[in-house]
Design a protein around this motif. Structure first.
Motif, PDB file in Angstrom:
ATOM      1  N   SER A 125       0.828  -1.211   0.000  1.00 22.92           N
ATOM      2  CA  SER A 125       0.000   0.000   0.000  1.00 22.92           C
ATOM      3  C   SER A 125       0.859   1.257   0.000  1.00 22.92           C
ATOM      4  N   LEU A 144       2.371   1.665  -3.334  1.00 22.83           N
ATOM      5  CA  LEU A 144       1.381   2.170  -4.285  1.00 22.83           C
ATOM      6  C   LEU A 144       1.214   3.681  -4.130  1.00 22.83           C
ATOM      7  N   GLY A 145       1.138   4.135  -2.887  1.00 20.18           N
ATOM      8  CA  GLY A 145       1.037   5.584  -2.651  1.00 20.18           C
ATOM      9  C   GLY A 145       2.225   6.325  -3.247  1.00 20.18           C
ATOM     10  N   MET A 146       3.403   5.749  -3.104  1.00 17.14           N
ATOM     11  CA  MET A 146       4.605   6.402  -3.647  1.00 17.14           C
ATOM     12  C   MET A 146       4.584   6.378  -5.176  1.00 17.14           C
ATOM     13  N   LEU A 167       1.907   6.409  -7.035  1.00 19.19           N
ATOM     14  CA  LEU A 167       0.909   7.392  -7.468  1.00 19.19           C
ATOM     15  C   LEU A 167       1.446   8.816  -7.309  1.00 19.19           C
ATOM     16  N   LYS A 168       2.275   9.012  -6.288  1.00 20.43           N
ATOM     17  CA  LYS A 168       2.890  10.327  -6.087  1.00 20.43           C
ATOM     18  C   LYS A 168       3.760  10.693  -7.288  1.00 20.43           C
ATOM     19  N   VAL A 220       1.496  12.117  -9.819  1.00 16.78           N
ATOM     20  CA  VAL A 220       1.025  13.464  -9.451  1.00 16.78           C
ATOM     21  C   VAL A 220       2.128  14.487  -9.726  1.00 16.78           C
ATOM     22  N   GLU A 246      -5.666  -5.706  -0.972  1.00 16.60           N
ATOM     23  CA  GLU A 246      -6.325  -4.418  -1.206  1.00 16.60           C
ATOM     24  C   GLU A 246      -5.432  -3.562  -2.099  1.00 16.60           C
ATOM     25  N   ALA A 247      -4.146  -3.559  -1.758  1.00 15.67           N
ATOM     26  CA  ALA A 247      -3.200  -2.748  -2.534  1.00 15.67           C
ATOM     27  C   ALA A 247      -3.038  -3.309  -3.950  1.00 15.67           C
ATOM     28  N   THR A 259      -5.983  -2.322  -6.027  1.00 11.99           N
ATOM     29  CA  THR A 259      -6.036  -0.878  -6.241  1.00 11.99           C
ATOM     30  C   THR A 259      -4.962  -0.430  -7.233  1.00 11.99           C
ATOM     31  N   PHE A 277      -5.765   1.895 -10.582  1.00  8.42           N
ATOM     32  CA  PHE A 277      -5.142   3.184 -10.913  1.00  8.42           C
ATOM     33  C   PHE A 277      -4.048   3.044 -11.978  1.00  8.42           C
TER      34      PHE A 277
END
Lengths: 320, 293
Positions: free
Chosen positions: B127, B130-132, B134-135, B138, B161-162, B165, B169
């Protein structure tokens, strides 16, 4: 100075949250917002509509929601707002919040919209009465409970500009407007909303307006002059303001739409116990689960309506 | 690909890294040797094979590649690699798990340069990765994000979940490496919860490209990383690396008991010999650093 009267208009907390996110998003091109399939309820969808590239609706997976928010925030170069209902955000994802958001003091702003007993008809599964307790317990997490739309807006701006982790407790219900539009908010600084000499009432969220109404009843019916304080931030809490007031009144009542275990009451109790021990009565949700009903019905059942609060306080004062 | 050490050189780096890892765990008196040794070749190939763009002088430059050690208990192996890369002095490895040391029992970004996420509680790293990833989107950057997972933590629901997801995305340059040593704390993975198998099918069902390799064969590891770099431009990639828990130390190999305990002095000496350390070097090390005896 303050606007509040018994017939004060109500303000839509969630709508103002959504609008303020959009305002902040326009000023800050790096800011990101996440939600977990509740964006039309939490109103983060308003941000998503204007900034689809910086909005992530991850679906029904709150652990992952907080994990992804943390991944976006680990470099501490932006504010990341993450929203859901409080039960799922703070409850389901508690450990992820602790390991990443709390431990590393990440600039993740956890904003929960459905909290306390006023979630209403959805019943006990959704009525989060323990969130302040479990968020307070995590180092670094600042816990803030706005009482109306005006201070909410200031809280959101403050959370956005302040590095580090926040838990901001909103609500499903509309709240009566308590503050003027130009109210100021400083972390750890409370507001003295009504002066009195006989007792101090400390309240947060919806209970601020109820406390003000209860204070009016106490004065009119019993001639008791109650001081009313809204600490706004439960952690850090405005210890000076509490102690100063307790010195004057020698009796303190706390009122929160949250369990009496671990919430505002215990936060106030801790400060006074150490610095100026006086009798403290904690009013909130007792150590039980809620049930289905309208918000108003449930507030009455748990004796949190202004007339009930006034009677409870009056009875308690007589025991001292 | 930039020039990189030969496979023999990579193997030698890994041997030295295994030695330092076991020394650190021995001095600490606790830690996780099994999973540190199993992931070592994957780490060495990643960091010394030219797959991670990092600068020890500027450990958090915005365009660096991110490596998230989701299996945070392999901290001793990870610290050794970071020390070998020059993030901090190698002597620091001998303070592992001690009060005041920057080398915490499980990796912590607050304490150690080169660490991207504070882990130790399993199942969370994918997770974060994944956040990194997506960053990067962005911010308009094209860095890669690697998540190093254990097989046991595939039992954590959050991992999936990750995984789901990431597909939704269309995460780019996100690569998961699963250290499939087939042992978790209590026992062999199939005895505790066999449901993680088949691993590839699950990731494929979540929209990931999968590659299966021997996690100690450098030809296979380097090929897998090359393939992952290409494919991850389109979809996330999971590399299932079949490994041997405790690899390199005979008595630890494939033995659940060595998941999470430090060797005593006698066993430590045996491990060092297994890894090709001379008796003289072992004696010198012990007389200089070992305060227990």
């Amino acid at each position: 100075m303050f606007l509040y009267t018994k017939d004060a208009p109500k303000g839509d907390i969630r709508k103002v949250y959504g609008e303020t996110l959009v305002e902040l998003g326009r000023k800050d091109p790096k800011m990101c917002v996440l939600d977990g399939d509740l964006s039309t309820s939490t109103k983060t969808a308003m941000f998503g509509k204007e900034f689809p590239d910086r909005f992530f609706n991850v679906g029904i997976d709150e652990q992952n929601l907080v994990g992804v928010a943390s991944g976006l925030a680990y470099d501490k170069d932006r504010a990341v707002f993450a929203s859901s209902f409080s039960m799922f955000l703070t409850g389901r994802a508690w450990e992820i919040i602790r390991q990443h958001v709390g431990y590393n003091d990440l600039p993740v702003k956890l904003v929960a919209t459905h909290t306390g007993i006023t979630v209403g008809p959805d019943g006990a599964s959704h009525q989060m009465n323990e969130d302040i307790a479990i968020m307070r317990a995590i180092p670094n997490i600042r816990v803030v409970v706005p009482a109306d739309i005006h201070i909410l807006k200031k809280v959101l701006y403050k959370a956005h500009e302040t590095p580090g982790a926040f838990y901001i407790r909103l609500t499903r219900e509309k709240f009566p407007i308590v503050y003027p539009e130009d109210v100021e908010f400083e972390l750890g600084k409370g507001h003295l909303l009504r002066e009195g000499k006989d007792l101090t009432i400390v309240a947060i969220g919806l209970m601020v307006s109820h406390a003000l109404d209860a204070a009016t009843i106490l004065k009119e019916k019993y001639g008791i002059e109650a001081e009313v304080i809204d600490p706004v931030s439960v952690k850090p809490i405005d210890g000076n303001l509490l102690v100063e007031s307790a010195r004057k009144t020698k009796k303190v009542v706390t009122i929160e739409e949250h369990s009496i275990i671990g919430g505002l009451g215990d936060a106030v109790f801790s400060v006074l116990g150490e610095h100026y021990p006086v009798p403290v009565k904690k009013i909130g949700i007792p150590d039980v689960f809620g049930e289905s009903g309208t918000a108003q019905e449930l507030l009455r059942k748990f004796e949190l309506m202004p007339d009930q609060l006034a009677e409870r306080i009056y009875k308690w004062l007589k025991t001292l | 690909m930039v020039s990189r050490p030969s496979i023999q050189e990579l193997q030698e780096i890994a041997r030295r890294a295994r030695i330092e890892t076991i020394k650190a765990i021995y001095l600490a008196g606790s830690g996780h040797p099994g999973g540190s040794l199993s992931i070592m070749d994957l780490l060495v190939a990643l960091y010394f094979g030219g797959y991670v763009n990092v600068d020890p002088k500027n450990p958090y430059k915005p365009d660096r590649d991110r490596v998230i050690l989701s299996k945070g208990h392999a901290a001793p192996a990870f610290y050794t690699i970071l020390a070998f890369k020059g993030f901090f002095d190698k002597e620091l490895l001998y303070t592992l798990r001690q009060l005041g040391s920057p080398l915490q029992g499980h990796v912590s970004r607050k304490h150690t340069p080169g660490v991207e996420a504070s882990t130790g509680s399993l199942g969370q790293g994918l997770s974060i990765a994944l956040g990194m990833a997506l960053k990067a989107r962005v911010d308009g950057l094209d860095y890669r994000t690697y998540a190093l997972l254990s097989d046991g933590e595939l039992q954590e629901g959050m991992t999936w979940e990750a995984a789901m997801t990431a597909k939704h995305f269309k995460a780019k340059r996100l690569i998961a490496v699963i250290d499939n040593n087939n042992i978790q704390l209590d026992d062999f993975v199939p005895k505790v919860n066999s449901g993680i198998y088949p691993i590839e099918d699950k990731f494929q069902a979540c929209g990931w490209h999968t590659i299966t390799i021997d996690g100690h064969d450098y030809n296979q590891i380097l090929e897998a990383y090359d393939e992952a770099l290409k494919v991850s431009e389109e979809k996330p990639v999971a590399i299932r690396a079949i490994t041997v828990k405790g690899k390199g130390v005979k008595f630890m190999e494939n033995t659940p008991a060595w998941h999470g305990k430090a060797p005593d002095r006698e066993k430590f000496i045996e491990a060092m010999k297994d890894l090709g350390v001379s008796e003289k070097e072992i004696e010198e090390f012990l007389s200089k650093y070992d305060r227990k005896n």
